[in-house]
Enzyme design. Structure first.
Site, short mmCIF file in Angstrom:
data_model
loop_
_atom_site.label_atom_id
_atom_site.label_comp_id
_atom_site.label_asym_id
_atom_site.label_seq_id
_atom_site.Cartn_x
_atom_site.Cartn_y
_atom_site.Cartn_z
N LYS A 9 7.58 -13.86 -11.85
CA LYS A 9 7.04 -12.63 -12.47
C LYS A 9 7.72 -11.42 -11.86
O LYS A 9 8.30 -11.49 -10.77
CB LYS A 9 5.52 -12.52 -12.25
CG LYS A 9 5.05 -12.54 -10.77
CD LYS A 9 5.08 -11.21 -10.04
CE LYS A 9 4.58 -11.33 -8.59
NZ LYS A 9 4.97 -10.20 -7.72
N ASP A 132 -1.74 -13.69 -6.08
CA ASP A 132 -0.97 -13.74 -7.33
C ASP A 132 -1.14 -15.05 -8.08
O ASP A 132 -0.69 -15.16 -9.22
CB ASP A 132 0.54 -13.58 -7.03
CG ASP A 132 0.90 -12.18 -6.57
OD1 ASP A 132 0.03 -11.29 -6.62
OD2 ASP A 132 2.05 -11.98 -6.16
O1 C5P Z 1 -3.05 -13.00 -1.09
P1 C5P Z 1 -1.70 -13.04 -0.44
O2 C5P Z 1 -1.56 -14.21 0.47
O3 C5P Z 1 -0.58 -12.92 -1.39
O4 C5P Z 1 -1.65 -11.74 0.46
C1 C5P Z 1 -0.71 -11.60 1.50
C2 C5P Z 1 -1.06 -10.36 2.30
O5 C5P Z 1 -0.80 -9.20 1.50
C3 C5P Z 1 -2.51 -10.24 2.69
O6 C5P Z 1 -2.76 -10.90 3.89
C4 C5P Z 1 -2.68 -8.73 2.81
O7 C5P Z 1 -2.15 -8.28 4.03
C5 C5P Z 1 -1.78 -8.20 1.72
N1 C5P Z 1 -2.48 -7.94 0.46
C6 C5P Z 1 -3.36 -6.86 0.38
N2 C5P Z 1 -4.01 -6.61 -0.80
C7 C5P Z 1 -3.79 -7.38 -1.89
C8 C5P Z 1 -2.90 -8.47 -1.84
C9 C5P Z 1 -2.25 -8.72 -0.64
O8 C5P Z 1 -3.57 -6.15 1.36
N3 C5P Z 1 -4.45 -7.11 -3.02
#
Ligand code: C5P
Length: 285
Positions: A9, A132
């Site tokens: 994406k 995601d």
């Molecule tokens: O959910 P994911 O593992 O992709 O997120 C990785 C990091 O990105 C999280 O630990 C956080 O620090 C940050 N993040 C965030 N807000 C979001 C998505 C991700 O702060 N909506």
């Protein structure tokens, strides 16, 4: 055995609306699937393992595809599987490769083992794996809010030609969000664009979408990895309608009016790894 396609994406825009109590950020982002994809094969095996064509990607329990298997195996009767991943989506580049692989494995295992799982519960499991991952269960084009999991599917049929550029430096997602608070973002918090304005802009074209939106993670990513800003500048000079970083970077994309213009720009770009792609509507939209 089951064979799966796992598409990448881009985030056509990404607005950070605020900080949440759970450590994540409240987002408004426009996801769009592109035609770049990994090929995944699942087959029953004596023990779960991953074989990935890219040796730099960890093939252990930390791989999101493995987490997808674990999440279902802890809830349902799921046998161990060997997961073969033929990697074409660059890792850690804001294209959601790992998240897409996880969603593909979730879907693949549900089919393979005929699991009695509701769509809503599968989306909850997907969110446990990563912010995601729920998007990749639906694909196509979706306006997302929350952590990225509250999805409003947009039934567009866009086929915008895109040039992806890889600045050659990774940007860590947690680092980009952490750095955001050292930039001007907190004083100028984004307000949501809203679905109506997004749909109007999409119908008007990429230049209009560019005008009404942004990627709030660009300033922190640019300061963490200056080559990302250089890539944006280089593509902006190449005559694109929209040039932006995807997700938390480091991939940068440019949208062109035609395939001819995109390919001409690709031929002119110097010293930057690029690859053509096209927006892809999900098979089910
Ligand atoms: O959910 P994911 O593992 O992709 O997120 C990785 C990091 O990105 C999280 O630990 C956080 O620090 C940050 N993040 C965030 N807000 C979001 C998505 C991700 O702060 N909506």
């Amino acid at each position: 055995m089951i064979e799966l396609q796992s598409f990448a994406k881009i985030n056509l825009f990404l607005h950070v609306l605020g900080r949440r109590d759970d450590g994540f950020h409240e987002l408004e982002t426009l996801f769009h699937e592109i035609d770049l994809c990994d090929a995944i094969t699942l087959r029953e095996a004596a023990r779960t393992e991953i074989r990935c064509s890219d040796p730099s990607i960890p093939a252990d329990e930390s791989n999101l595809a493995w987490k997808a298997w674990s999440a279902l195996a802890s809830r349902f009767d799921v046998a161990p599987v060997r997961i073969d991943i033929d990697k074409r989506i660059p890792a850690g580049g804001g294209l959601g490769g790992g998240s897409s692989n996880a969603a593909a494995v979730l879907r693949g295992l549900v089919t393979m083992f005929d699991l009695p799982v509701e769509e809503r519960d599968l989306a909850t499991i997907a969110l446990e794996i990563g912010s995601d991952v729920p998007f990749f269960l639906v694909g196509g084009c979706a306006l997302a809010s929350g952590r990225g999991e509250r999805l409003m599917r947009l039934r567009t049929r866009l086929e915008w030609p895109v040039l992806l550029a890889f600045p050659g430096v990774p940007v860590s997602t947690p680092a980009a969000f952490a750095k955001l608070h050292e930039t001007s973002w907190s004083e100028h918090m984004s307000t949501p664009v809203g679905v109506e304005r997004v749909e109007t802009a999409l119908a008007a074209g990429a230049a209009e979408l560019f005008r009404i939106s942004g990627n709030d993670l660009e300033p922190p990513a640019f300061s963490l990895a200056p080559p990302v800003e250089a890539a944006v500048r280089q593509l902006a000079d190449a005559g694109a309608d929209l040039v932006r970083m995807s997700g938390s970077g480091s991939t940068v994309f440019a949208v062109f009016e035609s395939v001819r213009q995109r390919d001409a720009a690709a031929a002119r770009v110097d010293g930057l790894a690029v690859r053509p792609a096209i927006l892809r509507s999900s098979a089910s939209t």
